[in-house]
Design a protein around this motif. Sequence first.
Motif, PDB file in Angstrom:
ATOM      1  N   ILE A  43      40.765  44.519  47.552  1.00 31.92           N
ATOM      2  CA  ILE A  43      39.590  43.809  47.033  1.00 31.92           C
ATOM      3  C   ILE A  43      38.996  44.570  45.851  1.00 31.92           C
ATOM      4  CG2 ILE A  43      37.183  43.209  47.548  1.00 31.92           C
ATOM      5  CD1 ILE A  43      38.136  42.449  50.387  1.00 31.92           C
ATOM      6  N   ILE A  44      38.918  45.906  45.970  1.00 32.38           N
ATOM      7  CA  ILE A  44      38.408  46.720  44.853  1.00 32.38           C
ATOM      8  C   ILE A  44      39.268  46.522  43.617  1.00 32.38           C
ATOM      9  CG2 ILE A  44      37.952  49.074  44.059  1.00 32.38           C
ATOM     10  CD1 ILE A  44      37.457  49.859  46.987  1.00 32.38           C
ATOM     11  N   LEU A  45      40.582  46.517  43.800  1.00 30.66           N
ATOM     12  CA  LEU A  45      41.505  46.333  42.671  1.00 30.66           C
ATOM     13  C   LEU A  45      41.371  44.934  42.080  1.00 30.66           C
ATOM     14  CD1 LEU A  45      44.449  48.141  44.401  1.00 30.66           C
ATOM     15  CD2 LEU A  45      43.566  48.810  42.172  1.00 30.66           C
ATOM     16  N   ALA A  46      41.207  43.928  42.945  1.00 23.31           N
ATOM     17  CA  ALA A  46      41.130  42.549  42.462  1.00 23.31           C
ATOM     18  C   ALA A  46      39.848  42.290  41.672  1.00 23.31           C
ATOM     19  CB  ALA A  46      41.235  41.574  43.643  1.00 23.31           C
ATOM     20  N   VAL A  47      38.699  42.733  42.206  1.00 22.32           N
ATOM     21  CA  VAL A  47      37.442  42.461  41.499  1.00 22.32           C
ATOM     22  C   VAL A  47      37.351  43.255  40.201  1.00 22.32           C
ATOM     23  CG1 VAL A  47      36.181  41.818  43.598  1.00 22.32           C
ATOM     24  CG2 VAL A  47      36.150  44.194  42.842  1.00 22.32           C
ATOM     25  N   SER A  48      37.940  44.457  40.178  1.00 28.87           N
ATOM     26  CA  SER A  48      37.920  45.241  38.940  1.00 28.87           C
ATOM     27  C   SER A  48      38.834  44.621  37.885  1.00 28.87           C
ATOM     28  CB  SER A  48      38.325  46.696  39.210  1.00 28.87           C
ATOM     29  OG  SER A  48      39.628  46.789  39.754  1.00 28.87           O
ATOM     30  N   LEU A  49      40.006  44.138  38.296  1.00 31.61           N
ATOM     31  CA  LEU A  49      40.898  43.471  37.344  1.00 31.61           C
ATOM     32  C   LEU A  49      40.285  42.170  36.845  1.00 31.61           C
ATOM     33  CD1 LEU A  49      43.592  43.423  35.862  1.00 31.61           C
ATOM     34  CD2 LEU A  49      44.610  42.327  37.874  1.00 31.61           C
ATOM     35  N   ASN A  50      39.535  41.502  37.703  1.00 31.55           N
ATOM     36  CA  ASN A  50      38.881  40.246  37.303  1.00 31.55           C
ATOM     37  C   ASN A  50      37.880  40.481  36.181  1.00 31.55           C
ATOM     38  OD1 ASN A  50      38.231  37.537  37.332  1.00 31.55           O
ATOM     39  ND2 ASN A  50      37.748  37.470  39.503  1.00 31.55           N
ATOM     40  N   PHE A  95      46.181  38.063  42.789  1.00 35.27           N
ATOM     41  CA  PHE A  95      44.922  37.968  43.530  1.00 35.27           C
ATOM     42  C   PHE A  95      43.843  37.302  42.668  1.00 35.27           C
ATOM     43  CE2 PHE A  95      46.031  42.137  45.957  1.00 35.27           C
ATOM     44  CZ  PHE A  95      46.934  41.443  46.745  1.00 35.27           C
ATOM     45  N   VAL A  96      43.763  37.722  41.416  1.00 32.23           N
ATOM     46  CA  VAL A  96      42.732  37.210  40.504  1.00 32.23           C
ATOM     47  C   VAL A  96      42.965  35.730  40.212  1.00 32.23           C
ATOM     48  CG1 VAL A  96      41.756  37.393  38.188  1.00 32.23           C
ATOM     49  CG2 VAL A  96      42.319  39.466  39.462  1.00 32.23           C
ATOM     50  N   SER A 151      38.140  36.460  44.253  1.00 32.71           N
ATOM     51  CA  SER A 151      38.983  37.660  44.314  1.00 32.71           C
ATOM     52  C   SER A 151      38.949  38.282  45.701  1.00 32.71           C
ATOM     53  CB  SER A 151      38.517  38.684  43.268  1.00 32.71           C
ATOM     54  OG  SER A 151      38.730  38.214  41.964  1.00 32.71           O
ATOM     55  N   VAL A 152      37.765  38.289  46.320  1.00 34.03           N
ATOM     56  CA  VAL A 152      37.631  38.847  47.668  1.00 34.03           C
ATOM     57  C   VAL A 152      38.461  38.029  48.660  1.00 34.03           C
ATOM     58  CG1 VAL A 152      36.023  39.251  49.576  1.00 34.03           C
ATOM     59  CG2 VAL A 152      35.355  39.834  47.233  1.00 34.03           C
TER      60      VAL A 152
END
Length: 308
Positions: A47-54, A243-244, A255-256
């Motif tokens: 989730i951390i990786l997805a929201v940051s990439l978003n 994920f994004v 993303s979450v």
Amino acid sequence: MKNFFNKKTITIIVGVLITYAVLYGLISANVINSYYKGIITFSLINIILAVSLNLIVGFTGQLCLGHAGFMSIGAYISALMSQKAGMPFVVSIFIGAIIACIFAALIGYPTLKLTGDYFAITTLAFCEIIRIIIMNIDVVGGARGFTGIPIKTTFTVAFIFMVISIIVIKNVINSSQGRAMLSVRENEIAAESMGINAFKYKMMAFIIAAFFAGLAGGLYAHYAGYIKPDSFDFNKSIDYLTFVVFGGMGSLSGSVIAATVLTFLPELLRGLGDFRMVIYPLALILLMIFRPEGLLGDKEVSLNIIKK
């Protein structure tokens, strides 16, 4: 302070606390066994990786294919600081995240002047270069992998960092800088004509995203206890991009949800054997056909309703 303690904020805080309490209770009571506890923890890191990439892809409109490269920097640096230098766990992962930021600045300065496919190819090359360099550094195990990393990441630690990451990125998006990033995504030329320094805000988003990717890498290294260069290859970057896209570019809620679902889905389909390798991509294809904007598009889930 008055705006902070409004009904919406209190509802979100209560919801987060209830979610943590329920999961922690089920884990403590062994209703959720260690196997699924591990998957839950990995989903929190994802989730951390997805929201940051978003922040880069969904809110600034820059296609980045090198997110796994920043994660690998955070993972290896934090593991090195923790194991070899004996630094405290939290200090080591923040050092890894900061060094990931430095690499993002060095890579971003020349590459963020590029647009579209050119930027994507450059970030992809960066990810592969980092992986090859790590494979040839003996002090971190080279191609054999880095073993003996202290196990420090727990479910609670991962949950806390996940919540902090979402809060920080959400506040960045809602700030004046975040609105500038959105304007760059919508029309970079028009944004610059209005006096917005597009390069500055693209660089800001790139560095912030790299920081959280490095943070996630440190959490991953200290949970797995063993990392290897192949764990951070091109395919990993594509997973995070999936994920994004699956959740919706421009939606943190999406993303979450996507990171959670797509982390669990391969494990839930494991009983189907090789057929799971067909079902998983088929689900993604169907989503792209019937819902090309992703599950939530650019909307957010709030107070049991979906609103823009």
